[in-house]
Scaffold this motif. Structure first.
Motif, PDB file in Angstrom:
ATOM      1  N   GLY A 105       0.775  -1.225   0.000  1.00 55.05           N
ATOM      2  CA  GLY A 105       0.000   0.000   0.000  1.00 55.05           C
ATOM      3  C   GLY A 105       0.807   1.275   0.000  1.00 55.05           C
ATOM      4  N   THR A 106       2.127   1.175   0.051  1.00 52.08           N
ATOM      5  CA  THR A 106       2.968   2.371   0.058  1.00 52.08           C
ATOM      6  C   THR A 106       3.019   2.992  -1.333  1.00 52.08           C
ATOM      7  N   LEU A 107       2.677   4.261  -1.423  1.00 55.87           N
ATOM      8  CA  LEU A 107       2.780   5.002  -2.678  1.00 55.87           C
ATOM      9  C   LEU A 107       4.238   5.320  -2.949  1.00 55.87           C
ATOM     10  N   LEU A 108       4.718   4.969  -4.132  1.00 58.85           N
ATOM     11  CA  LEU A 108       6.091   5.263  -4.537  1.00 58.85           C
ATOM     12  C   LEU A 108       6.073   6.160  -5.760  1.00 58.85           C
ATOM     13  N   LEU A 109       6.838   7.227  -5.706  1.00 53.68           N
ATOM     14  CA  LEU A 109       6.963   8.139  -6.837  1.00 53.68           C
ATOM     15  C   LEU A 109       8.358   8.018  -7.432  1.00 53.68           C
ATOM     16  N   GLU A 127       1.588   6.922 -14.573  1.00 55.73           N
ATOM     17  CA  GLU A 127       2.836   6.865 -15.318  1.00 55.73           C
ATOM     18  C   GLU A 127       4.043   7.050 -14.424  1.00 55.73           C
ATOM     19  N   HIS A 128       3.861   7.618 -13.251  1.00 58.03           N
ATOM     20  CA  HIS A 128       5.040   7.847 -12.428  1.00 58.03           C
ATOM     21  C   HIS A 128       4.826   7.470 -10.971  1.00 58.03           C
ATOM     22  N   THR A 129       3.779   6.673 -10.693  1.00 55.33           N
ATOM     23  CA  THR A 129       3.563   6.200  -9.337  1.00 55.33           C
ATOM     24  C   THR A 129       3.270   4.715  -9.351  1.00 55.33           C
ATOM     25  N   GLU A 130       3.443   4.117  -8.185  1.00 57.77           N
ATOM     26  CA  GLU A 130       3.011   2.752  -7.981  1.00 57.77           C
ATOM     27  C   GLU A 130       2.847   2.547  -6.489  1.00 57.77           C
ATOM     28  N   THR A 131       2.166   1.468  -6.121  1.00 55.09           N
ATOM     29  CA  THR A 131       2.091   1.114  -4.720  1.00 55.09           C
ATOM     30  C   THR A 131       2.761  -0.225  -4.529  1.00 55.09           C
ATOM     31  N   ASP A 172      11.746   7.734  -5.337  1.00 52.07           N
ATOM     32  CA  ASP A 172      12.035   8.785  -4.367  1.00 52.07           C
ATOM     33  C   ASP A 172      11.792   8.207  -2.973  1.00 52.07           C
ATOM     34  N   ALA A 173      12.789   8.304  -2.101  1.00 49.19           N
ATOM     35  CA  ALA A 173      12.711   7.664  -0.784  1.00 49.19           C
ATOM     36  C   ALA A 173      12.060   8.523   0.288  1.00 49.19           C
ATOM     37  N   HIS A 174      11.625   9.731  -0.029  1.00 41.95           N
ATOM     38  CA  HIS A 174      11.018  10.605   0.984  1.00 41.95           C
ATOM     39  C   HIS A 174       9.540  10.254   1.181  1.00 41.95           C
ATOM     40  N   VAL A 175       9.276   8.973   1.345  1.00 41.59           N
ATOM     41  CA  VAL A 175       7.913   8.444   1.330  1.00 41.59           C
ATOM     42  C   VAL A 175       7.067   8.889   2.519  1.00 41.59           C
ATOM     43  N   TRP A 176       7.694   9.237   3.637  1.00 40.11           N
ATOM     44  CA  TRP A 176       6.935   9.617   4.829  1.00 40.11           C
ATOM     45  C   TRP A 176       6.217  10.954   4.667  1.00 40.11           C
ATOM     46  N   ALA A 240      13.013  17.274  -2.159  1.00 41.48           N
ATOM     47  CA  ALA A 240      12.651  16.357  -1.083  1.00 41.48           C
ATOM     48  C   ALA A 240      11.167  16.328  -0.774  1.00 41.48           C
ATOM     49  N   TYR A 241      10.363  17.148  -1.436  1.00 40.67           N
ATOM     50  CA  TYR A 241       8.985  17.350  -1.005  1.00 40.67           C
ATOM     51  C   TYR A 241       7.955  16.800  -1.992  1.00 40.67           C
ATOM     52  N   GLN A 242       8.382  15.972  -2.918  1.00 42.93           N
ATOM     53  CA  GLN A 242       7.511  15.540  -3.996  1.00 42.93           C
ATOM     54  C   GLN A 242       6.248  14.846  -3.492  1.00 42.93           C
ATOM     55  N   TYR A 243       6.352  14.031  -2.453  1.00 43.86           N
ATOM     56  CA  TYR A 243       5.178  13.307  -1.965  1.00 43.86           C
ATOM     57  C   TYR A 243       4.132  14.263  -1.391  1.00 43.86           C
ATOM     58  N   PHE A 244       4.576  15.253  -0.653  1.00 43.98           N
ATOM     59  CA  PHE A 244       3.654  16.239  -0.099  1.00 43.98           C
ATOM     60  C   PHE A 244       3.049  17.071  -1.228  1.00 43.98           C
ATOM     61  N   GLN A 245       3.878  17.462  -2.186  1.00 43.51           N
ATOM     62  CA  GLN A 245       3.395  18.255  -3.311  1.00 43.51           C
ATOM     63  C   GLN A 245       2.346  17.484  -4.115  1.00 43.51           C
ATOM     64  N   ALA A 246       2.614  16.222  -4.395  1.00 39.78           N
ATOM     65  CA  ALA A 246       1.686  15.422  -5.188  1.00 39.78           C
ATOM     66  C   ALA A 246       0.361  15.235  -4.464  1.00 39.78           C
ATOM     67  N   ARG A 247       0.434  15.058  -3.156  1.00 37.20           N
ATOM     68  CA  ARG A 247      -0.799  14.821  -2.388  1.00 37.20           C
ATOM     69  C   ARG A 247      -1.702  16.057  -2.360  1.00 37.20           C
ATOM     70  N   PHE A 248      -1.089  17.251  -2.331  1.00 33.22           N
ATOM     71  CA  PHE A 248      -1.874  18.458  -2.144  1.00 33.22           C
ATOM     72  C   PHE A 248      -1.858  19.388  -3.358  1.00 33.22           C
ATOM     73  N   GLY A 249      -1.426  18.873  -4.516  1.00 29.38           N
ATOM     74  CA  GLY A 249      -1.554  19.616  -5.761  1.00 29.38           C
ATOM     75  C   GLY A 249      -0.659  20.825  -5.889  1.00 29.38           C
ATOM     76  N   LEU A 250       0.528  20.783  -5.284  1.00 28.16           N
ATOM     77  CA  LEU A 250       1.475  21.892  -5.372  1.00 28.16           C
ATOM     78  C   LEU A 250       2.457  21.654  -6.514  1.00 28.16           C
ATOM     79  N   THR A 251       3.024  22.740  -7.037  1.00 28.58           N
ATOM     80  CA  THR A 251       3.886  22.646  -8.207  1.00 28.58           C
ATOM     81  C   THR A 251       5.279  23.178  -7.924  1.00 28.58           C
ATOM     82  N   SER A 252       6.263  22.284  -8.003  1.00 30.58           N
ATOM     83  CA  SER A 252       7.665  22.692  -7.926  1.00 30.58           C
ATOM     84  C   SER A 252       8.178  22.959  -9.332  1.00 30.58           C
TER      85      SER A 252
END
Length: 338
Positions: A105-109, A127-131, A172-176, A240-252
């Motif tokens: 169940g872990t989301l990986l980007l 295309e760029h995620t998996e669990t 990306d290992a910043h999964v937490w 380092a923030y890709q998981y948080f960005q993806a979850r809340f729709g932010l754009t780096s």
């Protein structure tokens, strides 16, 4: 390599009880999640001090002793701490180990390079995620984590690491930093602790359920706060923030260094400084070199906002993860609200 002596007390330890359960976690956010599940039944220990990098940490004697005496190691996995698997195998070969990045169940980007990130939002999430629905073990009922008579499956993280490294794109290992991952891990931690301490199994499960409910409420509030800011862009010192960005729709827009903190070089930085659009801020970490901060902020005329994905300055304990989510939320609000 330095060998650590096992005391007579450890050799003749009494049978495991809740009071004696010794759990270590590699980073503060995982320490917090573990503390929430353990509740009043025990207190986990932090293996690597807050403010130190988990990528290449060298254990001090006191930290090695914590690992040596552990009944359970909770860690992100070898992509975050490649040294920890070998350290655990040498110092605590009989301890249970759970690499949360490798659980069901872990989301990986996919790990991004230090380049323009805008294109990531043009592709479907598939295309760029998996669990991690399966990864060498059957995790459906999490029984594999509790088989302490045979640790071979658990300790073969070298093979797991190699498999993830040879994927088309490294993860990306910043999964937490995905609260969805945290919510997936809480019941997994409860089951692991229940196997070690079956007398208190229902307490661990109840604690995990309470923690999931609280995090769901925080996520809903965070969505409401960040949704109006989804159109803005920012530059990061470290991707380092890709998981948080993806979850809340932010754009780096881009990063100066990639997810492994590898600098892309002066040509990349020059391109960023000459071609960057209107950006909200430069997101930095406490360790970002001052010269880099000054160069970027003065050239682009944007403020620097410090966001620490490990929350090193936040109090350690059960409330740390919630405080970390608030730290990220308020940091991006500050960046994108100007």
């Amino acid at each position: 390599m330095l060998k650590y002596l096992i005391t007579t007390t450890a050799l003749f330890a009494t049978p495991l009880t809740a009071d004696a359960l010794r759990v270590v976690a590699d980073i503060p956010p995982l320490h917090s999640l573990t503390a929430q599940v353990m509740g009043d039944l025990g207190t986990p220990e932090l293996l690597t001090p807050a403010g130190t990098s988990p990528h290449n940490h060298a254990l001090r004697p006191s930290e090695a002793a914590r690992l040596q005496n552990a009944d359970l190691l909770v860690w992100v996995g070898p992509l975050m701490s490649p040294w920890l698997g070998n350290a655990k195998a040498e110092m605590a070969p009989d301890a249970a180990s759970i690499a949360l990045m490798e659980t069901q169940g872990t989301l990986l980007l996919d790990k991004r390079g230090a380049h323009d990130h805008d294109h990531d939002h043009d592709h479907s999430e598939e295309e760029h995620t998996e669990t991690k629905d399966s990864h060498d073990h059957d995790h459906d009922d999490h029984t594999e984590h509790a088989d302490h008579d045979d640790h071979a499956d658990h300790e073969n993280h070298g093979d797991d690491h190699a498999e993830m490294e040879t994927d088309k794109v490294r993860k990306d290992a910043h999964v937490w930093l995905s609260p969805d991952n945290a919510m997936a891990w809480l019941p997994i931690l409860a089951e692991e602790l229940a196997k070690l301490d079956p007398a208190n199994a229902e307490t661990y499960r109840a604690n995990a359920a309470t923690a999931v409910d609280a995090l769901k409420q925080q996520v809903a509030k965070t969505e409401a706060r960040l949704a109006p800011l989804s159109g803005g862009e920012f530059l990061t010192a470290h991707d380092a923030y890709q998981y948080f960005q993806a979850r809340f729709g932010l754009t780096s827009h881009a990063a100066v260094s990639d997810a492994d903190d590898q600098d892309a070089g002066p040509a990349h930085l020059r391109a960023l400084l000459t071609q960057a659009p209107d950006l909200g801020c430069f997101v930095i970490e406490p360790s970002t070199p001052k010269a880099s901060v000054t160069l970027v902020t003065e050239t682009l005329n944007i403020p620097a906002v410090t966001i620490d994905g490990l929350g090193a300055a936040l109090p350690l304990g059960a409330d740390h993860y919630s405080a970390l989510m608030e730290h990220l939320t308020s940091g991006f609000e500050s960046c994108l609200s100007r």
